[in-house]
Design a protein around this motif. Structure first.
Motif, PDB file in Angstrom:
ATOM      1  N   ARG A 196       0.850  -1.069   0.069  1.00 39.95           N
ATOM      2  CA  ARG A 196       0.125  -0.068   0.151  1.00 39.95           C
ATOM      3  C   ARG A 196       0.888   1.283  -0.048  1.00 39.95           C
ATOM      4  O   ARG A 196       2.047   1.078   0.396  1.00 39.95           O
ATOM      5  N   SER A 197       0.465   2.305  -0.401  1.00 39.58           N
ATOM      6  CA  SER A 197       1.412   3.602  -0.587  1.00 39.58           C
ATOM      7  C   SER A 197       1.693   3.981   0.761  1.00 39.58           C
ATOM      8  O   SER A 197       3.161   4.526   0.603  1.00 39.58           O
ATOM      9  N   ASP A 198       1.266   3.606   1.664  1.00 36.08           N
ATOM     10  CA  ASP A 198       1.804   4.222   3.167  1.00 36.08           C
ATOM     11  C   ASP A 198       2.494   3.205   3.752  1.00 36.08           C
ATOM     12  O   ASP A 198       2.772   3.577   4.889  1.00 36.08           O
ATOM     13  N   ARG A 199       2.778   1.998   3.191  1.00 38.33           N
ATOM     14  CA  ARG A 199       3.496   0.930   3.857  1.00 38.33           C
ATOM     15  C   ARG A 199       5.084   1.131   3.502  1.00 38.33           C
ATOM     16  O   ARG A 199       5.468   1.255   2.395  1.00 38.33           O
ATOM     17  N   PRO A 200       5.931   0.874   4.668  1.00 38.23           N
ATOM     18  CA  PRO A 200       7.319   0.999   4.125  1.00 38.23           C
ATOM     19  C   PRO A 200       8.059  -0.053   3.762  1.00 38.23           C
ATOM     20  O   PRO A 200       8.936   0.153   3.240  1.00 38.23           O
ATOM     21  N   SER A 201       7.561  -1.092   3.814  1.00 33.26           N
ATOM     22  CA  SER A 201       8.124  -2.251   3.258  1.00 33.26           C
ATOM     23  C   SER A 201       8.077  -2.372   1.769  1.00 33.26           C
ATOM     24  O   SER A 201       6.953  -2.279   1.377  1.00 33.26           O
ATOM     25  N   VAL A 202       9.246  -2.813   1.081  1.00 34.91           N
ATOM     26  CA  VAL A 202       9.187  -3.132  -0.351  1.00 34.91           C
ATOM     27  C   VAL A 202       9.506  -4.500  -0.826  1.00 34.91           C
ATOM     28  O   VAL A 202      10.244  -5.138  -0.205  1.00 34.91           O
ATOM     29  N   THR A 203       8.566  -5.005  -1.763  1.00 31.36           N
ATOM     30  CA  THR A 203       8.709  -6.372  -2.094  1.00 31.36           C
ATOM     31  C   THR A 203       9.320  -6.608  -3.607  1.00 31.36           C
ATOM     32  O   THR A 203       8.623  -5.699  -4.425  1.00 31.36           O
ATOM     33  N   SER A 204      10.398  -6.813  -3.768  1.00 33.04           N
ATOM     34  CA  SER A 204      11.168  -6.876  -5.179  1.00 33.04           C
ATOM     35  C   SER A 204      10.611  -7.920  -5.987  1.00 33.04           C
ATOM     36  O   SER A 204      11.011  -9.264  -5.922  1.00 33.04           O
ATOM     37  N   VAL A 205       9.764  -7.863  -7.049  1.00 34.25           N
ATOM     38  CA  VAL A 205       9.345  -8.752  -7.862  1.00 34.25           C
ATOM     39  C   VAL A 205      10.009  -8.991  -9.205  1.00 34.25           C
ATOM     40  O   VAL A 205      10.365  -7.891  -9.796  1.00 34.25           O
ATOM     41  N   THR A 206      10.667  -9.981  -9.237  1.00 33.50           N
ATOM     42  CA  THR A 206      11.370 -10.522 -10.574  1.00 33.50           C
ATOM     43  C   THR A 206      10.528 -10.711 -11.631  1.00 33.50           C
ATOM     44  O   THR A 206       9.691 -11.590 -11.600  1.00 33.50           O
ATOM     45  N   VAL A 207      10.836 -10.213 -12.735  1.00 29.81           N
ATOM     46  CA  VAL A 207      10.019 -10.464 -13.980  1.00 29.81           C
ATOM     47  C   VAL A 207      11.160 -11.060 -15.311  1.00 29.81           C
ATOM     48  O   VAL A 207      12.080 -10.996 -15.260  1.00 29.81           O
ATOM     49  N   ALA A 208      10.295 -11.573 -16.077  1.00 31.33           N
ATOM     50  CA  ALA A 208      11.143 -12.056 -17.424  1.00 31.33           C
ATOM     51  C   ALA A 208      10.243 -11.988 -18.666  1.00 31.33           C
ATOM     52  O   ALA A 208       8.981 -11.873 -18.453  1.00 31.33           O
ATOM     53  N   GLU A 209      10.543 -11.716 -19.727  1.00 34.76           N
ATOM     54  CA  GLU A 209       9.830 -11.471 -20.887  1.00 34.76           C
ATOM     55  C   GLU A 209      10.035 -12.486 -21.898  1.00 34.76           C
ATOM     56  O   GLU A 209      10.979 -13.065 -22.051  1.00 34.76           O
ATOM     57  N   SER A 210       8.943 -13.104 -22.551  1.00 37.53           N
ATOM     58  CA  SER A 210       8.926 -14.046 -23.427  1.00 37.53           C
ATOM     59  C   SER A 210       7.800 -13.605 -24.625  1.00 37.53           C
ATOM     60  O   SER A 210       6.701 -13.567 -24.371  1.00 37.53           O
ATOM     61  N   GLY A 211       8.235 -13.369 -26.042  1.00 36.06           N
ATOM     62  CA  GLY A 211       7.155 -13.032 -26.799  1.00 36.06           C
ATOM     63  C   GLY A 211       6.449 -11.921 -26.669  1.00 36.06           C
ATOM     64  O   GLY A 211       5.325 -11.627 -27.233  1.00 36.06           O
ATOM     65  N   GLY A 212       7.071 -10.945 -26.088  1.00 36.84           N
ATOM     66  CA  GLY A 212       6.455  -9.517 -25.857  1.00 36.84           C
ATOM     67  C   GLY A 212       5.713  -9.724 -24.476  1.00 36.84           C
ATOM     68  O   GLY A 212       5.272  -8.496 -24.106  1.00 36.84           O
TER      69      GLY A 212
END
Length: 286
Positions: free
Chosen positions: A160-176
């Motif tokens: 949520r915008s007021d939450r201090p903690s950050v989760t780093s989401v790893t992403v990958a691309e395939s075929g756009g």
């Protein structure tokens, strides 16, 4: 000179001035032979022209295309002689139509892809894929994107915008399309198992963490299972109040029906119990 000799000489002199009557049979024979030679020459030219036309049509056949069968007809000109009439029937060459069908290959999912599910929506934007994952897979109440670093294939999200903690989401691309392959939070540092590791119940997890009252929640899910659907769940203790402490726990879960899944470690808000941050690792079962 006798009278007989004079008469014979006179007859010879007269005969030398007279043109002999031609032999008409010989003349007609010569004319017929000449006409036959001309007809044979003309027939030869016609045959050469017909052969050239056939070669040209055969060369053009591979270039003809169409939805139906393609028919090419070659008709030789008629030849007339003084003898019986010779008729050449049209030569017909038929080539079956050739249809080439291009079947698109299915897009390959990146290795260890978690989200979206194989039957789910697709995302052309990595931030949208990360937000959907945080909201629908992790159960965060109102996720927002903090930052995007595509060079590292990471989208940072707050629950949520007021939450201090950050989760780093790893992403990958395939075929756009973009897929989520895992998630990490600094406050839950999972050391083992590593992504893609083959595990069975109970699976041992180790690392360091800090959380409210030191409690870290966990779930084991199989592939295609969203929030609230798990093979096992519970919690273990680590560090608290900003102080990191080690954890070493055994997570027991029921037999999965699919070959792969995830281990989800997360903390909840003391205010409303919603998910604040999460570490997610893809695993194989067996």
């Amino acid at each position: 000179m006798s009278d007989e000799e004079r008469l014979e000489r006179a007859l010879h002199a007269h005969a030398s001035t007279v043109t002999p009557t031609p032999d008409w049979d010989d003349v007609e024979q010569r004319a017929e032979e000449l006409r036959r030679r001309r007809l044979r020459r003309r027939a030869g030219f016609t045959a050469v022209g017909l052969a050239a036309a056939i070669v040209l049509v055969v060369a053009l056949i591979p270039l003809l295309n169409g939805d139906e069968r393609t028919t090419v007809a070659v008709t030789a000109p008629s030849t007339t002689t003084t003898g019986p009439t010779t008729t050449t029937e049209p030569t017909t060459t038929t080539t079956p139509s050739t249809t080439t069908t291009t079947v698109p290959l299915p897009l390959a999912r990146p290795q260890n892809a978690i989200w979206p599910f194989t039957s789910g929506a697709s995302f052309r934007d990595p931030s949208q894929a990360a937000l959907s994952f945080a909201r629908d897979y992790l159960g965060m109440p109102a996720p927002v994107v903090e930052s995007t670093a595509l060079s590292a294939r990471v989208v940072e999200v707050r629950a949520r915008s007021d939450r201090p903690s950050v989760t780093s989401v790893t992403v990958a691309e395939s075929g756009g399309n973009w897929y989520v392959t895992g998630a990490r939070t600094r406050n839950i540092d999972l050391v083992s198992p590593e992504p893609g590791k083959r595990v069975h119940s109970p699976v041992r997890v180790t690392g360091t963490s800090t959380a409210f009252e030191a409690q870290v929640n966990w779930e084991v899910r199989e592939e295609g299972a969203g929030a609230g659907r798990k093979l096992g769940e519970g919690f273990f203790m680590g560090g608290s109040n900003g102080q990191f402490g080690p954890f070493d726990a055994q997570l027991a879960f029921t037999t999965p029906s699919r070959p792969s899944g995830t281990i989800v470690l997360f903390t909840r808000s003391a205010e409303d119990g919603s998910v604040v941050e999460a570490t997610v690792v893809p695993v194989a079962f067996g």
